[in-house]
Design an enzyme around this catalytic site. Sequence first.
Site, PDB file in Angstrom:
ATOM      1  N   ASP A   1       5.918   1.987 -28.021  1.00 43.47           N
ATOM      2  CA  ASP A   1       6.267   2.041 -26.606  1.00 43.47           C
ATOM      3  C   ASP A   1       7.657   1.424 -26.414  1.00 43.47           C
ATOM      4  O   ASP A   1       7.767   0.238 -26.124  1.00 43.47           O
ATOM      5  CB  ASP A   1       5.191   1.228 -25.854  1.00 43.47           C
ATOM      6  CG  ASP A   1       5.117   1.549 -24.386  1.00 43.47           C
ATOM      7  OD1 ASP A   1       5.687   2.559 -23.963  1.00 43.47           O
ATOM      8  OD2 ASP A   1       4.462   0.778 -23.658  1.00 43.47           O
TER       9      ASP A   1
ATOM     10  N   GLU B   1      -3.800   2.939 -15.731  1.00 44.19           N
ATOM     11  CA  GLU B   1      -2.624   3.379 -16.490  1.00 44.19           C
ATOM     12  C   GLU B   1      -3.032   3.626 -17.939  1.00 44.19           C
ATOM     13  O   GLU B   1      -3.195   2.683 -18.724  1.00 44.19           O
ATOM     14  CB  GLU B   1      -1.532   2.312 -16.406  1.00 44.19           C
ATOM     15  CG  GLU B   1      -0.251   2.724 -17.121  1.00 44.19           C
ATOM     16  CD  GLU B   1       0.836   1.669 -17.029  1.00 44.19           C
ATOM     17  OE1 GLU B   1       0.934   0.988 -15.981  1.00 44.19           O
ATOM     18  OE2 GLU B   1       1.584   1.510 -17.997  1.00 44.19           O
TER      19      GLU B   1
ATOM     20  N   ASP C   1       4.968   5.444 -14.123  1.00 40.25           N
ATOM     21  CA  ASP C   1       5.853   4.478 -14.769  1.00 40.25           C
ATOM     22  C   ASP C   1       6.943   5.282 -15.448  1.00 40.25           C
ATOM     23  O   ASP C   1       6.729   5.926 -16.488  1.00 40.25           O
ATOM     24  CB  ASP C   1       5.085   3.612 -15.780  1.00 40.25           C
ATOM     25  CG  ASP C   1       4.516   2.357 -15.117  1.00 40.25           C
ATOM     26  OD1 ASP C   1       4.640   2.237 -13.878  1.00 40.25           O
ATOM     27  OD2 ASP C   1       3.967   1.502 -15.825  1.00 40.25           O
TER      28      ASP C   1
ATOM     29  N   HIS D   1       3.278  -8.223 -12.630  1.00 37.32           N
ATOM     30  CA  HIS D   1       2.035  -8.866 -13.076  1.00 37.32           C
ATOM     31  C   HIS D   1       2.080 -10.304 -12.555  1.00 37.32           C
ATOM     32  O   HIS D   1       3.166 -10.875 -12.406  1.00 37.32           O
ATOM     33  CB  HIS D   1       1.953  -8.991 -14.601  1.00 37.32           C
ATOM     34  CG  HIS D   1       2.105  -7.734 -15.383  1.00 37.32           C
ATOM     35  ND1 HIS D   1       3.320  -7.162 -15.651  1.00 37.32           N
ATOM     36  CD2 HIS D   1       1.182  -6.962 -16.001  1.00 37.32           C
ATOM     37  CE1 HIS D   1       3.134  -6.083 -16.399  1.00 37.32           C
ATOM     38  NE2 HIS D   1       1.864  -5.931 -16.623  1.00 37.32           N
TER      39      HIS D   1
ATOM     40  N   GLU E   1       2.503   6.829 -17.386  1.00 38.74           N
ATOM     41  CA  GLU E   1       3.756   6.375 -17.990  1.00 38.74           C
ATOM     42  C   GLU E   1       4.211   7.396 -19.030  1.00 38.74           C
ATOM     43  O   GLU E   1       3.441   7.804 -19.905  1.00 38.74           O
ATOM     44  CB  GLU E   1       3.553   5.003 -18.635  1.00 38.74           C
ATOM     45  CG  GLU E   1       4.831   4.488 -19.294  1.00 38.74           C
ATOM     46  CD  GLU E   1       4.765   3.005 -19.606  1.00 38.74           C
ATOM     47  OE1 GLU E   1       4.224   2.234 -18.791  1.00 38.74           O
ATOM     48  OE2 GLU E   1       5.266   2.618 -20.670  1.00 38.74           O
TER      49      GLU E   1
ATOM     50  N   ASP F   1       9.821   2.004 -24.115  1.00 34.38           N
ATOM     51  CA  ASP F   1      10.110   1.742 -22.690  1.00 34.38           C
ATOM     52  C   ASP F   1      11.597   1.880 -22.360  1.00 34.38           C
ATOM     53  O   ASP F   1      12.187   0.996 -21.727  1.00 34.38           O
ATOM     54  CB  ASP F   1       9.651   0.319 -22.305  1.00 34.38           C
ATOM     55  CG  ASP F   1       8.144   0.202 -22.174  1.00 34.38           C
ATOM     56  OD1 ASP F   1       7.468   1.239 -22.040  1.00 34.38           O
ATOM     57  OD2 ASP F   1       7.646  -0.938 -22.195  1.00 34.38           O
TER      58      ASP F   1
ATOM     59  N   HIS G   1       3.734   6.438 -22.670  1.00 35.36           N
ATOM     60  CA  HIS G   1       2.325   6.408 -23.073  1.00 35.36           C
ATOM     61  C   HIS G   1       1.828   7.829 -23.318  1.00 35.36           C
ATOM     62  O   HIS G   1       0.996   8.062 -24.198  1.00 35.36           O
ATOM     63  CB  HIS G   1       1.461   5.745 -21.999  1.00 35.36           C
ATOM     64  CG  HIS G   1       1.805   4.306 -21.759  1.00 35.36           C
ATOM     65  ND1 HIS G   1       1.117   3.509 -20.877  1.00 35.36           N
ATOM     66  CD2 HIS G   1       2.766   3.513 -22.294  1.00 35.36           C
ATOM     67  CE1 HIS G   1       1.625   2.293 -20.879  1.00 35.36           C
ATOM     68  NE2 HIS G   1       2.643   2.272 -21.724  1.00 35.36           N
TER      69      HIS G   1
ATOM     70  N   ASP H   1       4.423 -12.591 -14.426  1.00 37.43           N
ATOM     71  CA  ASP H   1       5.862 -12.311 -14.353  1.00 37.43           C
ATOM     72  C   ASP H   1       6.507 -13.189 -13.295  1.00 37.43           C
ATOM     73  O   ASP H   1       7.655 -13.597 -13.435  1.00 37.43           O
ATOM     74  CB  ASP H   1       6.145 -10.852 -13.946  1.00 37.43           C
ATOM     75  CG  ASP H   1       5.450  -9.846 -14.818  1.00 37.43           C
ATOM     76  OD1 ASP H   1       5.229 -10.150 -15.999  1.00 37.43           O
ATOM     77  OD2 ASP H   1       5.131  -8.745 -14.307  1.00 37.43           O
TER      78      ASP H   1
HETATM   79  C1  XLS Z   1       2.462  -1.572 -21.190  1.00 38.20           C
HETATM   80  C2  XLS Z   1       2.271  -1.131 -19.823  1.00 38.20           C
HETATM   81  C3  XLS Z   1       2.377  -2.227 -18.790  1.00 38.20           C
HETATM   82  C4  XLS Z   1       1.788  -1.760 -17.491  1.00 38.20           C
HETATM   83  C5  XLS Z   1       1.424  -2.841 -16.555  1.00 38.20           C
HETATM   84  O1  XLS Z   1       2.657  -0.792 -22.094  1.00 38.20           O
HETATM   85  O2  XLS Z   1       3.159  -0.103 -19.550  1.00 38.20           O
HETATM   86  O3  XLS Z   1       3.684  -2.638 -18.639  1.00 38.20           O
HETATM   87  O4  XLS Z   1       2.645  -0.883 -16.837  1.00 38.20           O
HETATM   88  O5  XLS Z   1       0.526  -3.723 -17.085  1.00 38.20           O
HETATM   89 NI    NI Z   2       3.518   0.778 -17.701  1.00 40.58          NI
HETATM   90 NI    NI Z   3       4.233   0.871 -21.490  1.00 43.58          NI
END
Ligand code: XLS
Ligand code: NI
Ligand code: NI
Length: 440
Positions: free
Chosen positions: A305, A230, A294, A99, A266, A307, A269, A102
């Site tokens: 989330d 996404e 993702d 992003h 993702e 991750d 998600h 970042d």
């Molecule tokens: C957040 C998203 C984010 C996207 C990019 O949950 O996964 O990281 O991948 O904005």
């Molecule tokens: Ni993501």
């Molecule tokens: Ni995410």
Amino acid sequence: MNYFNDISKIQYEGPKSTNPFAFKFYNPEDTIDGKTFEEYLRFGVAYWHTFTEDLSDPFGAGTALRPWDRYTGLDLAKARVEAAFEFFEKLGVPYFCFHDVDIAPEGDSLAESNKNLDIIVSMVKDYMKDSKTKLLWNTVNNFSHPRFVHGAGSASNADVFAYAAAKVKKGLEVGKELGSENYVFWGGREGYETLLNTNMKLELDNLGRLFQMSVDYANEIGFDAQFLIEPKPKEPTSHQYDFDVASGYAFLQHYGLADKFKFNIEANHATLAGHTFEHELHYARIHNMLGSVDANQGHPLLGWDTDEFPTDLYMTTLAMYEILKNGGLGSGGLNFDAKVRRGSFAPEDLFKAHISGMDSFAVGLKVAKRLLDDKAIEGIIEERYSSYSDGIGKQIVDGEIGLKELEKYALQLGDIKQSSGKLEQIKSTINQYLLTTFAE
Ligand code: XLS
Ligand code: NI
Ligand code: NI
């Protein structure tokens, strides 16, 4: 300047290796049908989780210890770029993603933020010249700053819409400058907390407008990246507009954008939406909308989330199965939108985490390829639907008959013969393939 001095280039050492800094299953040069594992898997590092993330959570401060911690402001941003390219090189990844915020600090004004971005983008561009690592996708963060409290493209305030649009414009310019292969829109705060204060129709229309403006501007500047949406069903808002692939697809079709976008799916998600990862991949694939992934996983006991780095081999196998059936990901890839756990704060954990994810997807690739080549699952599915290949089934599929003809046919039917769905057989076959594919 080096940041990961104790770590040298990660090599493939094979399944028997006990070296935590070696690949056990991912050998980038291995080939299947003349294509390398690197080409199949197209791994990417997520800049935010690996270089910007401090591992804070809602209950406590960041724990991450990073060799670039001593810097601040633009110096910190520059140190991160140096560290990032050292990391990419040592890990041997072909892609990264970021992003805007970042890579460069936000300034006090949009103009200052853009200036900071220009400085860092030109540094990234220089590093990319000497690196094999390319940009899989970039995006803009239109959700963290308090100005986006009510959303960005779906904000209740037109000035916020304008600000968000200006950031997307810059993001498209940055993507073009760095040769990004895709451009991602994750909904951020594009959703709502309560309908009691929300004009949903206007918000959705405005989101459609922002996407159309983005397509138009990308055309204008000659940025030909694949646009990706996404989906995510919730978090941060309680209802996100891009809920899942099916609702995102309906949105794109309604606003005439379906041929301009695909989906970045993702895993975490998908599960938040009450689907499996493979459901989302499959739904996108059969509509020719699977763009990129993702690659992460959720925690089975937690409803947000998390991750996590993907280590579930069953999941990676079923994901690679869909990706192979899709003929690959085209310009997309497997971006590790994943973070180390808060307790894994050492710099070396960043390597170990990526190694675990890359190995897990390499296993998934190899097992899925074997399952497909042997038609171990496909054969059962084909057989299950075989009644549609001739007779009445074929007439249904070919659109040759209607309810009257079907009634006539049904009236003369005796007992209908059913056959087993064979789920247990399929699962045991998958286990067998998982356990035997790497047994030497
Ligand atoms: C957040 C998203 C984010 C996207 C990019 O949950 O996964 O990281 O991948 O904005
Ligand atoms: Ni993501
Ligand atoms: Ni995410």
